[in-house]
Design a protein around this motif. Structure first.
Motif, PDB file in Angstrom:
ATOM      1  N   UNK A 123      78.555 -40.976 -10.399  1.00 13.81           N
ATOM      2  CA  UNK A 123      77.313 -40.350  -9.928  1.00 13.81           C
ATOM      3  C   UNK A 123      76.707 -39.466 -11.014  1.00 13.81           C
ATOM      4  N   UNK A 124      77.530 -38.620 -11.611  1.00  9.77           N
ATOM      5  CA  UNK A 124      77.028 -37.712 -12.643  1.00  9.77           C
ATOM      6  C   UNK A 124      76.478 -38.484 -13.834  1.00  9.77           C
ATOM      7  N   UNK A 125      77.183 -39.536 -14.255  1.00  9.96           N
ATOM      8  CA  UNK A 125      76.734 -40.322 -15.404  1.00  9.96           C
ATOM      9  C   UNK A 125      75.400 -40.999 -15.123  1.00  9.96           C
ATOM     10  N   UNK A 126      75.239 -41.562 -13.926  1.00 10.47           N
ATOM     11  CA  UNK A 126      74.008 -42.273 -13.594  1.00 10.47           C
ATOM     12  C   UNK A 126      72.820 -41.330 -13.460  1.00 10.47           C
ATOM     13  N   UNK A 127      73.011 -40.212 -12.780  1.00  6.47           N
ATOM     14  CA  UNK A 127      71.890 -39.283 -12.607  1.00  6.47           C
ATOM     15  C   UNK A 127      71.491 -38.635 -13.930  1.00  6.47           C
ATOM     16  N   UNK A 128      72.478 -38.372 -14.795  1.00  7.50           N
ATOM     17  CA  UNK A 128      72.139 -37.836 -16.124  1.00  7.50           C
ATOM     18  C   UNK A 128      71.339 -38.851 -16.919  1.00  7.50           C
ATOM     19  N   UNK A 129      71.740 -40.122 -16.823  1.00  5.24           N
ATOM     20  CA  UNK A 129      71.037 -41.173 -17.566  1.00  5.24           C
ATOM     21  C   UNK A 129      69.594 -41.309 -17.104  1.00  5.24           C
ATOM     22  N   UNK A 130      69.371 -41.235 -15.795  1.00  6.87           N
ATOM     23  CA  UNK A 130      68.005 -41.345 -15.257  1.00  6.87           C
ATOM     24  C   UNK A 130      67.147 -40.198 -15.754  1.00  6.87           C
ATOM     25  N   UNK A 131      67.679 -38.989 -15.707  1.00  4.53           N
ATOM     26  CA  UNK A 131      66.903 -37.828 -16.169  1.00  4.53           C
ATOM     27  C   UNK A 131      66.631 -37.921 -17.670  1.00  4.53           C
ATOM     28  N   UNK A 132      67.604 -38.418 -18.422  1.00  5.37           N
ATOM     29  CA  UNK A 132      67.413 -38.568 -19.867  1.00  5.37           C
ATOM     30  C   UNK A 132      66.314 -39.574 -20.160  1.00  5.37           C
ATOM     31  N   UNK A 133      66.313 -40.701 -19.437  1.00  4.15           N
ATOM     32  CA  UNK A 133      65.283 -41.711 -19.646  1.00  4.15           C
ATOM     33  C   UNK A 133      63.908 -41.149 -19.324  1.00  4.15           C
ATOM     34  N   UNK A 134      63.832 -40.358 -18.268  1.00 12.32           N
ATOM     35  CA  UNK A 134      62.537 -39.788 -17.881  1.00 12.32           C
ATOM     36  C   UNK A 134      62.017 -38.819 -18.926  1.00 12.32           C
ATOM     37  N   UNK A 135      62.914 -38.053 -19.552  1.00  8.97           N
ATOM     38  CA  UNK A 135      62.476 -37.024 -20.496  1.00  8.97           C
ATOM     39  C   UNK A 135      62.250 -37.564 -21.911  1.00  8.97           C
ATOM     40  N   UNK A 136      62.827 -38.754 -22.229  1.00  7.31           N
ATOM     41  CA  UNK A 136      62.738 -39.265 -23.598  1.00  7.31           C
ATOM     42  C   UNK A 136      61.790 -40.448 -23.761  1.00  7.31           C
ATOM     43  N   UNK A 137      61.024 -40.753 -22.725  1.00  6.61           N
ATOM     44  CA  UNK A 137      60.044 -41.825 -22.856  1.00  6.61           C
ATOM     45  C   UNK A 137      60.591 -43.220 -22.705  1.00  6.61           C
ATOM     46  N   UNK A 138      61.829 -43.340 -22.232  1.00  9.55           N
ATOM     47  CA  UNK A 138      62.424 -44.674 -22.090  1.00  9.55           C
ATOM     48  C   UNK A 138      61.833 -45.414 -20.903  1.00  9.55           C
ATOM     49  N   UNK A 139      61.381 -44.665 -19.881  1.00 10.42           N
ATOM     50  CA  UNK A 139      60.761 -45.302 -18.720  1.00 10.42           C
ATOM     51  C   UNK A 139      59.634 -46.248 -19.140  1.00 10.42           C
TER      52      UNK A 139
END
Length: 312
Positions: A123-139
């Protein structure tokens, strides 16, 4: 909140933990940090209050449900009700290769995959990854193939929608948490089936512990051996061993280096009497991947393991 809603949500199900407990559902817990051993009931471990509660009204509206506790009440029922009988079926001691219905094996392996996905480490790994993608323009890169089509259909700049999603994930942490929880809603998610299919394509063994030895489990049961690395739930794209203790005397090992054997709607499984060295390897891997706690029905064996493998 309605009366009767479940509050203590077990990310490791009690029906699984009972396979490592005594007849009264009690076992011994070793704390990795403090090295203390204490006796526990399976209901006292591996839970977080409201762990699977849906937190945002928007999430419930999107899924077409009204109950905050929908996931906890509904998502794991079939697997948990089936697990004891399937474990009993597959762990019967046999001297030679045996067959099991693919449909039964799918439920069993799917339950083990789900136990991994339920864990706070995932859970922690997945939610961190989602937030990272949102903040780094990966979306934006995920949406690039659909930009032109979105323009033609909606006549609106799709970046307006993308920026709204990004803002929600960055500024509203509960959005990412609900994305994780909602992934367990059966009508929408195919993640468990996809991973189960990968595992069913590989050779399946059931290791049995020799007399005087037991398998442990933990607050994060199961691990992957990929190359020379012991990892949590990665490495399924490379040659791997999927290792998952299912009772104190039996452990499933799935070896991707060899294909599974299918006979119509049945899959063959190879029983193996494990060596002491193999049991030590499996228990050491269990200890390494455990978050904080290790569990065993045998206190003396757990103490000996702690003295041999957890020095320093």
């Amino acid at each position: 909140m309605k009366a009767g809603n479940p509050i203590n949500h077990h990310y490791v199900p009690r029906v699984y933990l009972k396979q490592f407990a005594n007849n009264d559902s009690r076992f011994y817990q070793l704390c990795k940090q403090y090295r203390g051993i204490s006796e526990k009931h399976v209901s006292q471990v591996c839970y977080v209050k409201d762990y699977f509660k849906i937190l945002r009204e928007e999430s419930k509206l999107f899924e077409g449900i009204i109950d905050d506790y929908y996931v906890e009440k509904n998502a794991f029922t079939l697997q948990e009700n089936s697990l004891p009988a399937l474990i009993s079926l597959i762990t019967q001691e046999r001297e030679s290769l045996f067959e099991i219905d693919q449909s039964q094996l799918e439920i069993l392996i799917g339950a083990l995959v789900t136990i991994k996905r339920r864990n706070p480490s995932v859970r922690d790994a997945l939610t961190r990854a989602v937030r990272k993608e949102a903040s780094q323009g990966i979306f934006e890169r995920h949406f690039e193939p659909y930009m032109e089509l979105a323009w033609r259909i909606d006549k609106v700049d799709p970046m307006i929608f993308i920026n709204k999603i990004k803002e929600e994930f960055i500024n509203e942490p509960l959005h990412a948490e609900d994305l994780y929880v909602n992934s367990f809603i059966e009508k929408r998610s195919t993640i468990v089936q996809d991973v189960t299919n990968v595992l069913l394509a590989s050779k399946i063994h059931v290791f049995h512990a020799p007399r005087g030895h037991v398998f442990f489990t933990s607050d994060n049961p199961g691990f992957i051996k990929s190359g020379n690395e012991i990892v949590n739930f990665e490495g399924l794209g490379d040659p791997f061993l999927f290792v998952f203790p299912i009772t104190s005397k039996s452990c499933i090992i799935i070896d991707s280096r060899n294909p599974s054997s299918h006979f119509g709607d049945k899959i063959s499984i190879t029983p193996i009497e494990g060596t002491v060295e193999q049991i030590d390897f499996i228990n050491s891997g269990t200890c390494r991947i455990a978050n904080k706690k290790i569990f065993s029905s045998d206190k003396d064996y757990l103490e000996k393991f702690e003295k041999r493998f957890m020095k320093g």
